[in-house]
Design a protein around this motif. Structure first.
Motif, short mmCIF file in Angstrom:
data_model
loop_
_atom_site.label_atom_id
_atom_site.label_comp_id
_atom_site.label_asym_id
_atom_site.label_seq_id
_atom_site.Cartn_x
_atom_site.Cartn_y
_atom_site.Cartn_z
N ASP A 77 -5.36 4.51 -6.91
CA ASP A 77 -4.94 3.12 -6.69
C ASP A 77 -5.24 2.66 -5.27
OD1 ASP A 77 -4.04 2.90 -9.26
OD2 ASP A 77 -1.91 3.05 -8.77
N ALA A 78 -5.26 3.58 -4.32
CA ALA A 78 -5.49 3.21 -2.92
C ALA A 78 -6.80 2.47 -2.75
CB ALA A 78 -5.47 4.45 -2.03
N ASP A 79 -7.81 2.80 -3.55
CA ASP A 79 -9.13 2.19 -3.40
C ASP A 79 -9.23 0.81 -4.04
OD1 ASP A 79 -10.42 4.29 -1.92
OD2 ASP A 79 -10.32 5.49 -3.75
N ARG A 80 -8.12 0.34 -4.63
CA ARG A 80 -8.06 -1.04 -5.11
C ARG A 80 -7.10 -1.89 -4.29
NH1 ARG A 80 -6.71 -0.77 -11.33
NH2 ARG A 80 -5.62 1.15 -10.78
N MET A 81 -6.36 -1.25 -3.41
CA MET A 81 -5.33 -1.94 -2.66
C MET A 81 -5.79 -2.26 -1.24
SD MET A 81 -2.10 0.42 -3.94
CE MET A 81 -0.83 -0.59 -3.14
N LEU A 82 -5.10 -3.21 -0.62
CA LEU A 82 -5.34 -3.56 0.77
C LEU A 82 -4.11 -3.20 1.60
CD1 LEU A 82 -7.02 -7.09 0.47
CD2 LEU A 82 -8.14 -4.87 0.70
N PHE A 83 -4.35 -2.68 2.79
CA PHE A 83 -3.26 -2.30 3.70
C PHE A 83 -3.65 -2.72 5.12
CE2 PHE A 83 -3.62 1.01 0.45
CZ PHE A 83 -2.33 1.11 -0.04
N THR A 84 -2.64 -2.93 5.94
CA THR A 84 -2.83 -2.94 7.39
C THR A 84 -2.13 -1.69 7.92
OG1 THR A 84 -0.79 -4.16 7.85
CG2 THR A 84 -2.79 -5.47 7.46
N GLY A 85 -2.39 -1.35 9.17
CA GLY A 85 -1.75 -0.16 9.73
C GLY A 85 -0.24 -0.25 9.68
N ASP A 86 0.31 -1.43 10.01
CA ASP A 86 1.77 -1.59 10.04
C ASP A 86 2.37 -1.47 8.65
OD1 ASP A 86 1.62 -1.95 12.76
OD2 ASP A 86 1.74 -4.14 12.68
N THR A 87 1.76 -2.12 7.66
CA THR A 87 2.36 -2.09 6.32
C THR A 87 2.20 -0.73 5.67
OG1 THR A 87 0.32 -3.01 5.38
CG2 THR A 87 2.08 -4.56 5.94
N LEU A 88 1.11 -0.03 5.97
CA LEU A 88 0.96 1.32 5.40
C LEU A 88 2.01 2.26 5.98
CD1 LEU A 88 -0.48 3.28 3.59
CD2 LEU A 88 -2.14 3.70 5.42
N GLU A 89 2.31 2.08 7.26
CA GLU A 89 3.33 2.92 7.89
C GLU A 89 4.69 2.69 7.24
OE1 GLU A 89 5.32 3.61 12.32
OE2 GLU A 89 3.32 2.76 12.13
N GLN A 90 4.97 1.45 6.85
CA GLN A 90 6.26 1.13 6.24
C GLN A 90 6.29 1.47 4.76
OE1 GLN A 90 7.54 -2.92 6.93
NE2 GLN A 90 9.43 -2.68 5.75
N VAL A 183 16.04 -4.62 -4.11
CA VAL A 183 15.63 -3.53 -3.21
C VAL A 183 15.47 -4.12 -1.83
CG1 VAL A 183 13.90 -1.79 -2.66
CG2 VAL A 183 14.43 -2.28 -5.04
N LEU A 184 16.04 -3.45 -0.83
CA LEU A 184 15.91 -3.90 0.56
C LEU A 184 15.48 -2.73 1.42
CD1 LEU A 184 16.31 -5.89 2.92
CD2 LEU A 184 18.74 -5.29 2.92
N ASP A 185 14.41 -2.95 2.18
CA ASP A 185 13.91 -1.92 3.10
C ASP A 185 13.77 -2.56 4.47
OD1 ASP A 185 12.76 0.17 4.42
OD2 ASP A 185 10.90 0.20 3.26
N PRO A 186 14.83 -2.57 5.27
CA PRO A 186 14.75 -3.23 6.58
C PRO A 186 13.70 -2.56 7.48
CG PRO A 186 17.03 -2.69 5.99
CD PRO A 186 16.15 -1.97 5.03
N ALA A 187 13.02 -3.39 8.25
CA ALA A 187 12.10 -2.86 9.25
C ALA A 187 12.91 -2.17 10.34
CB ALA A 187 11.25 -3.98 9.83
N ARG A 188 12.57 -0.91 10.62
CA ARG A 188 13.34 -0.14 11.59
C ARG A 188 12.50 0.27 12.80
NH1 ARG A 188 14.48 1.34 6.53
NH2 ARG A 188 13.16 3.21 6.54
N ARG A 189 11.41 -0.45 13.00
CA ARG A 189 10.55 -0.24 14.17
C ARG A 189 10.26 -1.58 14.82
NH1 ARG A 189 8.37 5.01 14.07
NH2 ARG A 189 6.97 4.46 15.77
N ALA A 190 10.12 -1.59 16.13
CA ALA A 190 9.75 -2.79 16.87
C ALA A 190 8.96 -2.37 18.10
CB ALA A 190 11.00 -3.58 17.30
N GLY A 191 7.84 -2.99 18.31
CA GLY A 191 7.02 -2.64 19.46
C GLY A 191 6.52 -1.21 19.41
N GLY A 192 6.34 -0.68 18.19
CA GLY A 192 5.86 0.68 18.05
C GLY A 192 6.92 1.75 18.20
#
Length: 407
Positions: A77-90, A183-192
């Motif tokens: 599925d990864a080869d059909r999907m789009l990601f950015t570095g930030d969203t893949l990390e989350q 479903v809630l997944d709060p962002a738990r990173r800021a500024g790296g």
């Protein structure tokens, strides 16, 4: 591709849309081939820009790299999907997202909202499980990614621009955004960097608590190090480990909760769950016996070491240290067992002498309750012998101690 931090959001969205065209797909395929050939970055970018232009070449290389990272978790599925570095990390692991979705919908909920959709991992899992899904995010990049990824995988997801804090504040009659499950997944990173204080998450801890109070059929992903005292009454807390490392912690809404604490261990594709309806307290303490048992991190973080000790007939080697000991090895998913050959006060000189006598030249160092740096100690203990051993540096009855074990 460059992250949304490095470029204006509008430009990132434009690039993502361009990559979703047939020409963009061709650029991504070419970028994947260059990656597979281990082409130098500068050379690869030059070729892509020459063949597809600067507007497609650079973004295609960036997304191809993200897909390469995602392939281990997302498979084909990864080869059909789009990601950015930030969203893949989350993004979480799809198989764990599927597990969450199945449990969340087991009670009959047919509508679900993904509050803060990022690249859409949760939305996709909920749609695969059969729910009518609404994906919410204020970030245009997240909305674009989720819409594309759902369409690419043939799943129906309605994507909306809305503020999660406002939606949760307006929740009524067990519903949020018109849905009975959330479903809630709060962002738990800021500024790296990781945000340690839950009040600084996005959305903040106050919204987490409000959702748990307002919507019985919900699950919230939280930091594995969350203080147990923060878990609201009647809410089940679960810690999940894969391959010996904690990958997520979850708070289940009161309509889904079935226990007090849960440790989930995934090993070799098998899922094992350990539950407790109340705090089991501390396990008894006794001197090391023939075997040392190292509890899985999910067992430790969930506070269920005493439950495992009771199952194994084991005791703690120290009241403050999560190492167990017993007279026999344990065939258990909750621990890794090592046979103890020697117990001695911590002394590098004495330990080196013992290893030399035994013909042990290679060691793995584990520590708990000690300031010793394992890598530095490994170098100090390296010898000419062919034997191997596990060196456990810990405390026994509050005394710095080494447990020498068979690997």
């Amino acid at each position: 591709m460059p992250s949304e931090v490095e470029q204006p959001v509008e430009e990132v969205v434009r690039q993502l849309r361009a990559l979703a065209t047939p020409e963009g797909a061709a650029a991504l395929a070419r970028a994947r081939a260059l990656l597979a050939d281990r082409t130098d970055v500068v050379a690869a970018l030059s070729r892509l820009r020459a063949e597809f232009g600067a507007d497609l070449g650079g973004p295609a290389w960036g997304v191809a790299r993200q897909r390469e990272k995602a392939r281990a978790a997302f498979g084909p599925d990864a080869d059909r999907m789009l990601f950015t570095g930030d969203t893949l990390e989350q993004a979480g692991r799809p198989e764990l997202a599927d597990r969450r979705a199945a449990r969340l919908l087991a009670g009959g909920a047919t509508t679900a909202v993904d509050l803060g959709c990022a690249a859409g991992t949760e939305s996709l899992a909920l749609a695969r499980a059969g729910a009518d899904v609404v994906a919410v995010d204020r970030d245009p990049v997240a909305r674009e990614l989720t819409a594309h990824n759902a369409a690419a995988l043939g799943l129906a997801v309605q994507v909306r621009d809305a503020d999660v804090v406002e939606l949760v504040a307006a929740a009524r009659d067990g519903r949020v955004a018109g849905c009975t499950a959330a479903v809630l997944d709060p962002a738990r990173r800021a500024g790296g960097r990781r945000v340690l204080d839950p009040a600084g998450w996005s959305p903040p801890w106050s919204t987490v608590v409000a959702l748990l109070d307002a919507v019985p059929c919900c699950v919230v992903k939280v930091a594995p190090g969350l203080d147990h005292d923060r878990v609201p009454e009647g809410v089940e807390a679960e810690w999940v480990s894969v391959g010996g490392s904690i990958v997520e912690a979850l708070l289940w809404g009161r309509g889904v909760s079935t226990t007090w604490r849960r440790a989930t261990v995934v090993r070799a594709g098998a899922v094992h769950e350990l539950c407790a309806d109340a705090d089991p307290g501390r396990a008894p303490v006794a001197a090391p016996r023939g075997w040392l048992h190292e509890p899985d991190p999910a067992v430790i973080r969930s506070g269920l070491v005493a439950t495992v000790a009771d199952q194994l007939g084991a005791t703690l080697v120290d009241g403050q240290i999560a190492y167990l000991t017993s007279d026999a090895p344990a065939d258990s998913p909750w621990v890794t067992s090592y046979r103890i050959t020697d117990v001695l006060p911590f002394s590098v000189k004495r330990l080196r002498g013992l290893l030399r006598e035994r013909g042990i030249g290679r060691v793995v160092v584990k520590r708990r309750g000690s300031a010793v740096e394992p890598e530095a100690l490994v170098k100090q203990l390296r010898g000419k012998g062919e034997g191997r051993a596990v060196v456990v540096v810990t405390r026994v009855a509050d005394v710095p101690t080494v447990l020498l074990c068979e690997p």
